[in-house]
Design a protein around this motif. Sequence first.
Motif, mmCIF file in Angstrom:
data_model
loop_
_atom_site.group_PDB
_atom_site.id
_atom_site.type_symbol
_atom_site.label_atom_id
_atom_site.label_comp_id
_atom_site.label_asym_id
_atom_site.label_seq_id
_atom_site.Cartn_x
_atom_site.Cartn_y
_atom_site.Cartn_z
ATOM 1 N N ASN A 182 0.749 -1.176 -0.003
ATOM 2 C CA ASN A 182 0.077 -0.062 -0.150
ATOM 3 C C ASN A 182 0.802 1.451 0.052
ATOM 4 O O ASN A 182 0.481 2.270 0.583
ATOM 5 N N CYS A 183 1.956 1.220 -0.546
ATOM 6 C CA CYS A 183 2.852 2.669 -0.712
ATOM 7 C C CYS A 183 2.403 3.496 -1.573
ATOM 8 O O CYS A 183 1.449 3.144 -2.719
ATOM 9 N N SER A 184 2.866 4.789 -1.505
ATOM 10 C CA SER A 184 2.447 5.889 -2.387
ATOM 11 C C SER A 184 3.004 5.630 -3.563
ATOM 12 O O SER A 184 3.857 4.649 -3.877
ATOM 13 N N THR A 185 2.421 6.168 -4.864
ATOM 14 C CA THR A 185 2.923 6.379 -6.149
ATOM 15 C C THR A 185 4.362 6.810 -6.120
ATOM 16 O O THR A 185 5.453 6.136 -7.004
ATOM 17 N N ASP A 186 4.546 7.807 -5.416
ATOM 18 C CA ASP A 186 5.893 8.282 -5.353
ATOM 19 C C ASP A 186 6.992 7.268 -4.931
ATOM 20 O O ASP A 186 8.136 7.157 -5.402
ATOM 21 N N THR A 187 6.416 6.461 -3.710
ATOM 22 C CA THR A 187 7.520 5.402 -3.144
ATOM 23 C C THR A 187 7.499 4.493 -4.189
ATOM 24 O O THR A 187 8.780 3.846 -4.215
ATOM 25 N N LEU A 188 6.431 4.026 -4.527
ATOM 26 C CA LEU A 188 6.764 2.945 -5.819
ATOM 27 C C LEU A 188 7.791 3.355 -6.999
ATOM 28 O O LEU A 188 8.409 2.464 -7.488
ATOM 29 N N PHE A 189 7.564 4.521 -7.496
ATOM 30 C CA PHE A 189 8.374 5.165 -8.490
ATOM 31 C C PHE A 189 9.777 5.082 -8.162
ATOM 32 O O PHE A 189 10.652 4.569 -8.796
ATOM 33 N N GLN A 190 10.069 5.229 -6.836
ATOM 34 C CA GLN A 190 11.384 5.380 -6.315
ATOM 35 C C GLN A 190 12.015 4.025 -6.141
ATOM 36 O O GLN A 190 13.181 3.661 -6.644
ATOM 37 N N MET A 191 11.069 2.915 -5.942
ATOM 38 C CA MET A 191 11.562 1.477 -5.979
ATOM 39 C C MET A 191 11.907 0.927 -7.431
ATOM 40 O O MET A 191 12.653 0.165 -7.543
ATOM 41 N N LEU A 226 6.831 13.529 -11.788
ATOM 42 C CA LEU A 226 7.660 12.750 -10.546
ATOM 43 C C LEU A 226 8.958 13.094 -10.615
ATOM 44 O O LEU A 226 9.729 13.278 -9.411
ATOM 45 N N GLN A 227 9.800 13.251 -11.648
ATOM 46 C CA GLN A 227 11.293 13.464 -11.712
ATOM 47 C C GLN A 227 11.336 14.423 -13.104
ATOM 48 O O GLN A 227 11.003 14.046 -13.973
#
Length: 393
Positions: free
Chosen positions: A221-230, A387-388
């Motif tokens: 259930n991580c955020s989209t920002d966190t998923l993108f970083q992963m 996002l980046q």
Amino acid sequence: MEKQRKDGEVEAVPVVIGGMVLDIQATSSIPPHPRTTCPGQIYYVQGGVARNIAECMTKLGAQPFMISALGFDMPGKLLLEHWKSAGLRTEGIRKHKDIKTPTVCHILDVSGEVAAGVASVEAVEMFLTPEWIQQFKHTIHSAPLLMVDANLSPPALEVSCRLAAESNVPVWFEPVSIAKSKRIAPIVKYITFASPNEDELIAMANALSSQNLFRPIERNNCSTDTLFQMLKPAIWLLLEKGVKILVLTIGSDGVLLCTKGESISWRNCLEKTQQHGFSRQLFENMTSSYPSNLYCDSKVLERSPNFLAVHFPALPASVVRLTGAGDCLVGGMIASLSTGLDVMQSVAIGIAAAKASVEVDSNVPSQFSLPTITGDARIVYSTAKLLQHQSKL
């Protein structure tokens, strides 16, 4: 076999190469249990990644040329009759008595997700040969874009991409599955677009690296920002290896659009475009009244020195089944690009088409509503988030 105009030139239409499949979809009305049957509904649905994409494109006004293979058995006759009834061309579809038409049986859970499945699609590799594809080289040379799905054998993928490269035709690679997505490795230098989900992204990155550096992502259930970083290291590897534009699907969270920031990638990247009926109206609607959005400002995008990623949210939907969503996303994007819309606009149209697909029983809706598609696309576009935007990871 190739259709020519009166002036002798081969007609410039998008080319789609891959499987036409009969999907047998079993939807349980209660959570399924092993070693027993459960009540539910069974449907015969026209399917196959490439076939779904081509049908979606057609219903959005594009006129794709399909290269595939079918047998004279019941699934083959059903698929071919549906194809003909839609007014679609059949010259590129190989038909032979020895072909066992590809068939897939899906068990869907109560939410419409695939719980299990069995695929019999060997005919795509056996009969969609380099020799068959080579017959349509002039159609491929004239195409605004070539889409290949990873059901093709490695030699067929190679010759398809090489033919496209001879005339600088952009290539879209659709991974199909985790196992088959790895077939990108020998052809990555040819790929303009790739459209994996998270698991396919990881598999592709591992296939392109010297060792298995990447592991499946645990979302929790991580955020989209966190998923993108992963996911960013795997995304970057694909871009470094040659993919120009990555269209990463992240389920109900939408799409991540990533590039190394070549400005041409964000404008219309197709040299040859065509507009017919629905597609002309789609183009006019999208270009005449598109909302202003800071994150999608073309001047901002063109200043990007290196890496750029944009998140496009999914739309709320009354889900019936999810099996055609990814294919309609790709079909919507290719149809939009082929009319002259830019990549950002095309992602928005693709997500709108995907929403329409999950709300019906078939993989592709029987028709698209122009006001609904453009209205939904405007919502997606206006809520896109940068996002980046930087020169180094």
